[in-house]
Design an enzyme around this catalytic site. Structure first.
Site, PDB file in Angstrom:
ATOM      1  N   GLU A  88      -5.818  -5.213   3.234  1.00 25.89           N
ATOM      2  CA  GLU A  88      -6.749  -6.514   2.760  1.00 25.89           C
ATOM      3  C   GLU A  88      -7.640  -6.046   1.491  1.00 25.89           C
ATOM      4  O   GLU A  88      -8.766  -7.159   0.789  1.00 25.89           O
ATOM      5  CB  GLU A  88      -6.564  -7.885   3.515  1.00 25.89           C
ATOM      6  N   GLY A 102       2.433  -3.157   8.357  1.00 29.14           N
ATOM      7  CA  GLY A 102       2.562  -3.259   9.285  1.00 29.14           C
ATOM      8  C   GLY A 102       3.903  -4.164  10.107  1.00 29.14           C
ATOM      9  O   GLY A 102       4.331  -4.266   8.760  1.00 29.14           O
ATOM     10  N   THR A 153       0.338  -1.120   0.200  1.00 33.03           N
ATOM     11  CA  THR A 153      -0.024  -0.068   0.242  1.00 33.03           C
ATOM     12  C   THR A 153       0.381   1.572   0.328  1.00 33.03           C
ATOM     13  O   THR A 153       1.790   1.080   0.586  1.00 33.03           O
ATOM     14  CB  THR A 153      -0.912   0.000   0.914  1.00 33.03           C
TER      15      THR A 153
END
Length: 657
Positions: free
Chosen positions: A422, A179, A140
């Site tokens: 996701e 993350g 992303t």
């Protein structure tokens, strides 16, 4: 006033089925329950994982504590020779925090395993498994998320040095949100547009070292950091990554499916869908997470509602347990039913994925396309429904549900992003809808699990429910959801065709059809879950008492789905007003039937207190002592008089204003 502890004990005595029997079914058998208990005991008995004061910690304190827990977890995995993904997940479920090594195991490792060559796996997997590096997955960007074809990060091949040069050429190309990226990871799998001799070959995966393995400082050309506070995920360092002419060797492009040879020759993958496998697995994991997180919230809310008392039915009588109010049952029983329904569909998805894994790796992709189409919608449907259900559970706890000590606040804010990561939910619904319409228009490509789409309901067909008792028959409930899904898919197809027949460009026609597409995808997912629940339950070997309870749960899930979407069931006359009244009456009948078993049903999830970390939902029901003792530990209560009194309050109180 009755004792909360005794109230919960009384609830357990009312239960009409064997709770341990249901726990074994949820876990997949007695041996798996024993294994889960063993793994959980390792975590529960280790003081490093104590969470008594986690709700009082600052974000930096939570992150630091999570790093400490991550390292302890790694040592425990090695100490006990734990290497199965399901065992690792069982331990994570108890730790119940977003650890800074989460993506190392959930994304980095599977991607190398599935997309790396034999040589790459031989090099990188031992380093991964021995934690000689910490990996994450960077896809992303600041300007692009779900639309991955729009990613701007580039990897340009330099044949003279046999290297790729990675750049984030614009601000919006900066990797954003991955993350474990900000402060923890030493390496990342970076998704970037591959360029060879000024020609773009689309997105590929590259292994990039982010930080020195000696002192953890960023590598040359790397700008990396934490993106700042979020709604939740306090313990995870979601990060940003910018790259300025970062060079990596040619063999750090994952080349199991596509290859770049030393001279710059490009060999495309045999099938672009080969990369779907990891995506499907992640989405199946989110479906399982939807079941687990909703089950945790429902456990807390049900237990608390059975010990909380409010208002006597008649003057002078004892106050009623909140759970005895039908309005409270209407809030919580559907959440319990939904958690079980999602648990059953999650198992179906996981079993199907692993059954097909060997086929996928060998290039047989027919079943993968089906699973991709199903998983997109189910990820969206379960994430959306579970997030809403968790909030229902929080509000059902009244004022105390607003306290961090309830545990539900943490569950909610940490599960909330499942609706956007996701794959943003609306986009995933649209993907599922396109697959459904393809099946509708091309019968030859329709898989067996979707064959219902090809059945055209007869004009004027009606639901076969004649009495309230008929509503306990799974075949009739499945029939209703099947009819609704068939109609919504046909409606979407007709709507799209009408737009095109008006001379509207196909892409704009697709855009205008978006709302109808989402409706048909939701209807399909709802049908798929209802059908799966009853099919799965029918095959479960258990006592008669438990089988009846499970069927009743499925009925609650289905009937509430009919009421909540009554317009779609009524609009073509398949269901009539009289039948809808029977549905509403039967819901109340099911609540009454399930009432003595509600604590047993949530106990069967077998969440240890550490996993819930809730003053309201602890197993012993000692709610008020836990709330009071937790409040006394608050940092503001460390002194009788706060420092702000001397700086601000006292001057005001003693002034002559």
């Amino acid at each position: 006033m009755a004792s909360p502890v005794s109230d919960l004990q009384n609830e357990r005595r009312k239960c009409t089925f064997n709770v341990a029997e249901l726990t074994d079914i949820i876990n997949g058998g007695r041996k798996k329950t024993e294994r889960r208990n063993f793994l959980e005991s390792i975590v529960v008995n280790d003081p490093v994982f104590n969470k008594d004061d986690v709700y009082f910690m600052s974000r930096e304190e939570q992150y630091s504590a999570a790093v400490k827990k991550s390292i302890r977890l790694v040592h425990l995995l090695k100490e006990h020779n734990i290497d199965k993904p399901e065992d690792y997940q069982a331990m994570l479920s108890v730790i119940n925090e977003n650890l800074p090594i989460a993506l190392h195991n959930s994304m980095w490792k599977p991607t190398i395993r599935d997309q790396g060559t034999d040589e790459q796996r031989k090099k990188w997997l031992p380093l991964t498994e021995n934690y000689k590096l910490i990996g994450t997955y960077a896809q992303t960007e600041l300007g692009h998320g779900t639309f991955i074809r729009g990613l701007e990060t580039t990897a340009t091949y330099d044949p003279k040095r046999e290297e790729f040069v990675l750049n984030t050429p614009t601000l919006t190309a900066t990797k954003w949100w991955p993350g474990c990226l900000g402060k923890s990871s030493t390496h990342a799998i970076v998704m970037a547009q591959l360029y060879i001799k000024n020609q773009c070959y689309g997105l590929h995966s590259f292994i990039v070292q982010l930080r020195s393995l000696k002192d953890h400082t960023p590598m040359a050309g790397i700008t990396v950091g934490d993106i700042g506070n979020k709604v939740g995920y306090e313990s995870n360092d979601n990060g940003f990554l910018a790259m300025d002419n970062v060079r990596i060797p040619r063999d750090q492009m994952l080349m199991r499916h596509a290859q770049v040879y030393p001279d710059g020759t490009y060999r495309k993958p045999a099938n672009p869908r080969l990369t779907y496998g990891a995506m499907v697995l992640v989405r199946a994991t989110i479906v399982a997470g939807s079941a687990t997180n909703l089950a945790k919230a429902a456990t807390i809310a049900v237990r608390y509602s059975c010990v909380r008392r409010q208002t006597e039915a008649k003057p002078g009588e004892s106050e009623l347990q909140v759970m005895d109010y039908i309005t409270q049952q209407h809030k919580l029983v559907p959440q319990v039913a939904t958690a079980y329904s999602f648990a059953w569909i999650a198992r179906y998805m996981m079993n199907t994925y692993y059954a097909l894994y060997a086929e996928i790796q060998s290039g047989h992709l027919g079943a993968l396309q089906e699973l991709h189409g199903i998983s997109s919608g189910l990820k969206a449907f379960t994430a959306e429904t579970s997030v809403a259900g968790i909030e229902v559970c929080r509000r059902a706890c009244g004022g105390h549900g607003y306290s961090a000590s309830s545990g539900i606040v943490s569950i909610y804010k940490n599960w909330l992003p499942s609706c956007t990561y996701e794959g943003e939910n609306t986009v995933l619904y649209l993907q599922t809808a396109r697959f459904l319409l393809k099946c509708y228009k091309q019968p030859s490509v329709t898989p067996a699990s979707m064959s219902y789409i090809l059945i055209k309901p007869l004009p004027g067909s009606r639901w076969g429910v004649k009495s309230a008792e008929d509503l306990m028959k799974p075949i009739l409930l499945v029939e209703a959801f099947e009819h609704r899904a068939q109609k919504k898919i046909a409606d979407a197809a007709r709507f799209l065709e009408h737009q095109i027949s008006q001379g509207i460009d196909t892409s704009e026609a697709m855009n205008r059809s978006g709302i109808e597409f989402v409706r048909c995808a939701k209807a399909h997912c709802h049908y798929f879950i209802v059908r799966n629940f009853f099919q799965t339950t029918a095959l479960i070997k258990c006592s008669k008492e438990l089988k009846e309870i499970l069927i009743t749960l499925g009925v609650v899930f289905a009937l509430n789905g009919i009421v909540d979407n009554s317009g779609e069931f009524l609009e073509d006359g398949f269901v009539n007003g009289t039948q809808m009244e029977l549905v509403r009456d039967r819901i109340l009948y099911c609540y009454k039937r399930l009432r003595p078993n509600l604590v047993g049903l949530v106990d069967a999830f077998a969440f240890v207190d550490l996993a819930l970390n809730s003053a309201l939902g602890s197993y012993d029901g000692d709610v008020y002592n836990r709330l009071y003792n937790w409040a006394k530990r608050a940092p503001l209560n460390k002194t009788e008089v706060h420092s702000s009194y001397h700086k601000y309050l006292r001057p005001l109180l003693q002034s002559k204003i």
